[in-house]
Design an enzyme around this catalytic site. Sequence first.
Site, mmCIF file in Angstrom:
data_model
loop_
_atom_site.group_PDB
_atom_site.id
_atom_site.type_symbol
_atom_site.label_atom_id
_atom_site.label_comp_id
_atom_site.label_asym_id
_atom_site.label_seq_id
_atom_site.Cartn_x
_atom_site.Cartn_y
_atom_site.Cartn_z
ATOM 1 N N ASP A 1 -4.491 -16.094 18.818
ATOM 2 C CA ASP A 1 -5.507 -16.894 19.495
ATOM 3 C C ASP A 1 -6.497 -15.965 20.176
ATOM 4 O OD1 ASP A 1 -5.920 -19.944 20.259
ATOM 5 O OD2 ASP A 1 -6.593 -18.708 21.936
ATOM 6 N N ARG B 1 6.850 -23.897 14.868
ATOM 7 C CA ARG B 1 6.349 -24.005 16.238
ATOM 8 C C ARG B 1 7.453 -24.513 17.169
ATOM 9 N NH1 ARG B 1 4.603 -24.979 20.713
ATOM 10 N NH2 ARG B 1 2.516 -25.691 21.328
ATOM 11 N N ARG C 1 -1.045 -27.511 13.314
ATOM 12 C CA ARG C 1 -0.178 -28.691 13.470
ATOM 13 C C ARG C 1 -0.291 -29.736 12.378
ATOM 14 N NH1 ARG C 1 -1.836 -29.617 19.625
ATOM 15 N NH2 ARG C 1 -3.652 -28.643 18.656
ATOM 16 N N ARG D 1 -8.442 -22.686 11.323
ATOM 17 C CA ARG D 1 -7.222 -23.389 11.741
ATOM 18 C C ARG D 1 -6.390 -23.881 10.552
ATOM 19 N NH1 ARG D 1 -6.735 -25.374 17.164
ATOM 20 N NH2 ARG D 1 -7.679 -23.748 18.426
ATOM 21 N N TYR E 1 -13.863 -18.904 28.965
ATOM 22 C CA TYR E 1 -12.542 -19.416 29.353
ATOM 23 C C TYR E 1 -12.030 -18.737 30.619
ATOM 24 C CZ TYR E 1 -12.326 -22.097 25.068
ATOM 25 O OH TYR E 1 -12.581 -23.021 24.083
HETATM 26 O O1 CP3 Z 1 -5.432 -20.698 11.511
HETATM 27 C C1 CP3 Z 1 -6.230 -20.091 12.246
HETATM 28 O O2 CP3 Z 1 -7.446 -20.393 12.314
HETATM 29 C C2 CP3 Z 1 -5.769 -18.855 12.989
HETATM 30 C C3 CP3 Z 1 -5.363 -18.976 14.343
HETATM 31 C C4 CP3 Z 1 -6.325 -19.391 15.445
HETATM 32 C C5 CP3 Z 1 -5.932 -20.240 16.499
HETATM 33 N N1 CP3 Z 1 -6.963 -20.317 17.396
HETATM 34 C C6 CP3 Z 1 -4.622 -20.891 16.610
HETATM 35 C C7 CP3 Z 1 -4.395 -21.950 17.612
HETATM 36 C C8 CP3 Z 1 -7.645 -18.989 15.703
HETATM 37 C C9 CP3 Z 1 -8.564 -18.117 14.870
HETATM 38 C C10 CP3 Z 1 -8.027 -19.580 16.950
HETATM 39 C C11 CP3 Z 1 -9.348 -19.353 17.594
HETATM 40 C C12 CP3 Z 1 -9.652 -20.021 18.860
HETATM 41 N N2 CP3 Z 1 -8.816 -20.314 19.903
HETATM 42 C C13 CP3 Z 1 -10.965 -20.379 19.253
HETATM 43 C C14 CP3 Z 1 -12.220 -20.139 18.451
HETATM 44 C C15 CP3 Z 1 -12.452 -21.170 17.421
HETATM 45 C C16 CP3 Z 1 -12.756 -22.536 17.983
HETATM 46 O O3 CP3 Z 1 -11.882 -23.409 17.821
HETATM 47 O O4 CP3 Z 1 -13.826 -22.720 18.564
HETATM 48 C C17 CP3 Z 1 -10.874 -20.960 20.543
HETATM 49 C C18 CP3 Z 1 -12.029 -21.493 21.354
HETATM 50 C C19 CP3 Z 1 -9.507 -20.901 20.936
HETATM 51 C C20 CP3 Z 1 -8.925 -21.335 22.238
HETATM 52 C C21 CP3 Z 1 -7.862 -22.362 22.103
HETATM 53 N N3 CP3 Z 1 -6.638 -22.150 21.519
HETATM 54 C C22 CP3 Z 1 -7.882 -23.697 22.564
HETATM 55 C C23 CP3 Z 1 -9.056 -24.344 23.272
HETATM 56 C C24 CP3 Z 1 -6.642 -24.263 22.240
HETATM 57 C C25 CP3 Z 1 -6.129 -25.629 22.618
HETATM 58 C C26 CP3 Z 1 -6.708 -26.719 21.834
HETATM 59 C C27 CP3 Z 1 -5.897 -27.005 20.601
HETATM 60 O O5 CP3 Z 1 -6.486 -27.111 19.516
HETATM 61 O O6 CP3 Z 1 -4.671 -27.167 20.741
HETATM 62 C C28 CP3 Z 1 -5.882 -23.293 21.536
HETATM 63 C C29 CP3 Z 1 -4.523 -23.461 20.972
HETATM 64 C C30 CP3 Z 1 -4.325 -23.094 19.529
HETATM 65 N N4 CP3 Z 1 -4.814 -21.982 18.916
HETATM 66 C C31 CP3 Z 1 -3.537 -23.825 18.590
HETATM 67 C C32 CP3 Z 1 -3.580 -23.110 17.374
HETATM 68 C C33 CP3 Z 1 -2.881 -23.441 16.087
HETATM 69 C C34 CP3 Z 1 -2.752 -25.094 18.869
HETATM 70 C C35 CP3 Z 1 -1.454 -24.688 19.517
HETATM 71 C C36 CP3 Z 1 -0.265 -25.520 19.138
HETATM 72 O O7 CP3 Z 1 0.299 -25.327 18.055
HETATM 73 O O8 CP3 Z 1 0.108 -26.335 19.969
#
Ligand code: CP3
Length: 357
Positions: A85, A48, A39, A35, A165
């Site tokens: 994602d 964003r 944000r 990540r 999911y």
């Molecule tokens: O920078 C990076 O790591 C690359 C991008 C990336 C994202 N998600 C961006 C993201 C990667 C590799 C992921 C993987 C991901 N997504 C996982 C596996 C890793 C982990 O965290 O266990 C999972 C389970 C998800 C599913 C997911 N995506 C959830 C549960 C959420 C909501 C919770 C949250 O943190 O907001 C997301 C959204 C998400 N994916 C965001 C980002 C930057 C936040 C979105 C925003 O900007 O509002």
Amino acid sequence: MSAPTQDHPTQDRPKTLLRALGGEAVWPPPMWLMRQAGRYLPEYRAVRSRAGDFIALCTAPELAAEVTLQPIRRYGMDGAILFSDILMLPWALGHGLRFAEGEGPVLPRLEDQTAIDRLDRDRLHGAIAPILETVRRVRQGLRDEGLEGTALIGFAGAPFTVACYMVEGGGSKEFARVRAMAYGQPALFGRLMDVLTEATIDYLAAQAAAGAEALMLFDSWAGVLSPSLFRRHVIAPSARIAAALKARFPDLKMIGFPRLAGMMLGAYAAETGVDAVGMDTATDPVLAARAVPARMAVQGNLDPMALLAGGEALRAEASGILAALRGRPFVFNLGHGIVPQTPPEHVAALVRQVRDA
Ligand code: CP3
């Protein structure tokens, strides 16, 4: 496009990430953070808000490539992870997905064979086209900005975590529905896992063909399974994915991240055929290093909360990990993703510490 704003040792020591994943004990170790685009960075929040919603950002190649590159410019990370994602795969299969502000992902709840039959592998190729375009643009952007020492990491969710999911209809504390389905309707769950495994192979192969140099499989909920189901739904599909990709792309490096695998980490490392394993926050790096074959890289595992706290706690945690893994193939990372409240200066301090290790 801004030039690098600080010295980036990455660019004097190109592709250290790929060398470590290849089994070399590179020191100081290559680093990147899960990540790292997100944000906590003001420049991410600006892009964003221009994109509108999160899925729009993931499918706008120019913007997605821009946010992928932001942490590389700022910190000179050795790995750039594609901005997308894990849930973009079910989205691309036509399953439906939205990100509700403040409550995370929402998907239709998959309950029966009809829903599995509706997953459309023919739709995948068209739907992922913008994501593949992002991969190409990031590779080009790294070259254009003199950052090509940084390796591009593509990724997918591992089939079990994606199934979590889909069956649950979103996130969950316990993932009770998916675990109940895996035990109570094994044939149905097995068919879902097969479809997701094949789709994941197609999706990752397309990322590799578009220029991803390493691929990571995120199995965030691997740890909710019993050992026998861990073998069936975590190790076996990951092994199938790794074998299929290695057959087509022999030089490609793969990282597997079976989060909360606990004592199953060694079996995962030995049996999946990935090049490296990610350690979660709870894993003792000394014990993990013993459980994983000696020439295999490990990645991790600083607690994202230590990064949030900063100061002496951060220094002490990071130096413990560095001391434990010195001398073996290792990629410094977190044990889970950066949290949005993290001050960007804490990341800068961590980068300095790892570079000076
Ligand atoms: O920078 C990076 O790591 C690359 C991008 C990336 C994202 N998600 C961006 C993201 C990667 C590799 C992921 C993987 C991901 N997504 C996982 C596996 C890793 C982990 O965290 O266990 C999972 C389970 C998800 C599913 C997911 N995506 C959830 C549960 C959420 C909501 C919770 C949250 O943190 O907001 C997301 C959204 C998400 N994916 C965001 C980002 C930057 C936040 C979105 C925003 O900007 O509002």
